[in-house]
Design a protein around this motif. Structure first.
Motif, short mmCIF file in Angstrom:
data_model
loop_
_atom_site.label_atom_id
_atom_site.label_comp_id
_atom_site.label_asym_id
_atom_site.label_seq_id
_atom_site.Cartn_x
_atom_site.Cartn_y
_atom_site.Cartn_z
N THR A 213 0.82 -1.22 0.00
CA THR A 213 0.00 0.00 0.00
C THR A 213 0.86 1.26 0.00
O THR A 213 0.57 2.23 -0.71
N LEU A 214 1.93 1.28 0.78
CA LEU A 214 2.78 2.47 0.88
C LEU A 214 3.49 2.78 -0.43
O LEU A 214 3.75 3.95 -0.75
N TYR A 215 3.84 1.73 -1.18
CA TYR A 215 4.58 1.94 -2.42
C TYR A 215 3.67 1.88 -3.64
O TYR A 215 4.12 1.58 -4.75
N HIS A 216 2.39 2.17 -3.43
CA HIS A 216 1.47 2.23 -4.56
C HIS A 216 1.85 3.41 -5.45
O HIS A 216 2.14 4.50 -4.94
N HIS A 368 -2.46 -3.59 -15.08
CA HIS A 368 -1.97 -2.96 -13.85
C HIS A 368 -0.43 -3.00 -13.82
O HIS A 368 0.19 -3.93 -14.35
N ARG A 369 0.15 -1.99 -13.19
CA ARG A 369 1.61 -1.91 -13.06
C ARG A 369 1.98 -1.90 -11.58
O ARG A 369 1.42 -1.12 -10.81
N LEU A 370 2.92 -2.75 -11.24
CA LEU A 370 3.39 -2.84 -9.86
C LEU A 370 4.86 -2.45 -9.79
O LEU A 370 5.65 -2.81 -10.66
N SER A 371 5.20 -1.69 -8.74
CA SER A 371 6.59 -1.31 -8.53
C SER A 371 7.36 -2.49 -7.92
O SER A 371 6.78 -3.50 -7.51
N GLY A 372 8.69 -2.31 -7.85
CA GLY A 372 9.51 -3.38 -7.29
C GLY A 372 9.18 -3.68 -5.83
O GLY A 372 9.10 -4.84 -5.42
N GLN A 374 6.36 -3.20 -4.39
CA GLN A 374 5.05 -3.84 -4.32
C GLN A 374 5.16 -5.34 -4.55
O GLN A 374 4.46 -6.13 -3.91
N TRP A 375 6.05 -5.74 -5.45
CA TRP A 375 6.28 -7.18 -5.63
C TRP A 375 6.89 -7.80 -4.37
O TRP A 375 6.61 -8.96 -4.04
N VAL A 376 7.71 -7.01 -3.66
CA VAL A 376 8.23 -7.49 -2.36
C VAL A 376 7.08 -7.71 -1.39
O VAL A 376 7.03 -8.72 -0.67
N GLY A 377 6.12 -6.76 -1.35
CA GLY A 377 4.97 -6.93 -0.49
C GLY A 377 4.14 -8.15 -0.86
O GLY A 377 3.67 -8.89 0.02
N VAL A 378 3.97 -8.38 -2.16
CA VAL A 378 3.24 -9.58 -2.61
C VAL A 378 3.96 -10.84 -2.15
O VAL A 378 3.34 -11.81 -1.68
#
Length: 408
Positions: A213-216, A368-372, A374-378
């Motif tokens: 959420t923070l790195y959205h 959808h695009r995810l940052s690096g 965000q992939w860590v959060g996933v």
């Protein structure tokens, strides 16, 4: 003359072939005076040897598992894509686009489909020589089943309302954290304690959702107070949704543990029938009720008539709604069949991997695009959930071994 003892008559000793293969390797055609000898050549005439029943059962069990997994993936991946398309896509002309926000109407269609399909499954799964089990076997079961219907009916509007403030990827990621509301309810209401690894899993999952959420991208680029407040409000609505989901799951566990003879198909039919009655009653009474923050925006106070008007203006959404309801009903059939044939750990593994595939499919399908980070959060979320499944599997295997030792 002394009387002589009569010799015993000769008797034919049964051969090893008459007795069948021995338990001990000290005699038989395979062993002659302790030495291994070759078996005699036997020419078989007739039908070839059929596979053993155990091999056939294993093959049938594996085939059933493959069908169940494929059914769950196909139905719920399609269900998730249709859900995102219905709730997040703008319909109508570009000058005045509008979104479908009538969650109670959508739930009513889905629960109606699920009740009909579930009753057909109940009839099909009942042996022809047996009587179909009633969905309400006693009066005492009505209260917990009604509570399940109420909590499940209340959960969906909060979840759909949160999609107006957060994206679908965040929604799916948070919905994967089923352990959080269940543990919270059991700790506060049932006063149940948990092992240390459960708290570590919760910490991993919470950290993963927070990082995601923070790195959205929207929050990091805009840095506006309105967008952050919208995200907080959306996560709050989603948290209420998860709490209702946890209460639903806990009440279902209570029903199955209290009423041992109650089956999954009975639960499916009863829950969806009661949910349909409750949501239909709300749709009929909604013009008389005061508006709430979750009420759809519009001039029509009746959600039922407003939803029908939306479908008349945008008929392209009707096939998506009907397909959404059908996929959800069929998916529930595969879930209950998997629970009846295999362990709950198999279902947990399939569910976790299915949600991962749902998120990946949403990224690819809707762009959808995810940052690096965000992939860590996933990774943190699904790593924690996957670790919990592995530990639960080991615990169950250990319990089964201890049970077998006690029986011996």
């Amino acid at each position: 003359m002394a009387r002589r003892k009569q010799a015993a008559p000769l008797q034919r000793e049964p051969s090893d072939f008459d007795k069948g293969p021995p338990e001990s390797p000290s005699h038989g055609w395979k062993y002659t005076n302790g030495n291994i000898s070759k078996p005699p050549t036997v020419v078989s005439i007739g039908k070839p040897k059929e596979p053993s029943p155990s091999t056939s059962q294993e093959q049938a069990g594996f085939t059933q598992l493959v069908i169940c997994v494929a059914g769950i993936y196909a139905s719920f991946l399609s269900w998730a894509l249709l859900q995102e398309r219905i709730t997040t896509t703008s319909y109508g002309p570009a000058t005045s686009p509008e979104r479908f926000t009538y969650s109670v109407f959508l739930n009513t269609i889905q629960s109606t489909f699920a009740a009909i399909v579930g009753y057909a499954y109940l009839l099909f799964s009942t042996p022809s020589s047996s009587r179909t089990s009633p969905i309400f076997p006693s009066r005492s079961i009505l209260f917990p089943l009604t509570l399940v219907a109420i909590t499940s009916s209340l959960a969906s509007p909060f979840g759909y309302a949160s999609l107006a403030h957060i994206d679908y990827i965040t929604f799916i990621l948070a919905k994967s954290c089923k352990l959080l509301p269940v543990m919270f309810l059991h700790l506060t209401i049932f006063r149940k304690s948990y092992p240390l690894y459960k708290y570590l899993v919760v910490a991993l999952v919470t950290a993963g959702v927070a990082v995601f959420t923070l790195y959205h991208p929207s929050s990091s680029s805009k840095k506006s107070s309105s967008s952050s407040s919208n995200s907080i409000w959306g996560l709050s609505l989603l948290g209420i949704n998860l709490l209702f989901d946890g209460l639903t799951n806990s009440t279902q566990d209570h029903v199955f543990s209290t009423y041992r003879s109650y089956t999954g198909p009975q639960m499916m039919v009863a829950q969806n029938v009661l949910s349909t009655l409750l949501t239909t009653l709300y749709l009929l009474l909604s013009p008389l009720l005061p508006p709430t923050p979750l009420s759809p925006k519009g001039t029509d106070p009746s959600e039922f008539s407003a939803a029908l008007s939306f479908i008349q203006r945008n008929p392209a959404i009707l096939p998506a709604i009907l397909s959404f309801a059908a996929c959800g009903a069929i998916g529930q059939i595969f879930i209950y069949y998997t629970l009846s044939r295999f362990s709950s750990l198999v279902l947990v593994t399939v569910t976790v991997t299915r949600k991962m595939l749902t998120m990946m499919l949403s990224v690819l399908w809707f762009g959808h695009r995810l940052s690096g980070m965000q992939w860590v959060g996933v990774g943190l979320v699904f790593g924690g959930v996957g670790a919990e499944g592995v530990i639960q599997r080991r615990e169950k295997i250990a319990k089964e071994k201890m049970k077998r030792k006690k029986e011996l």
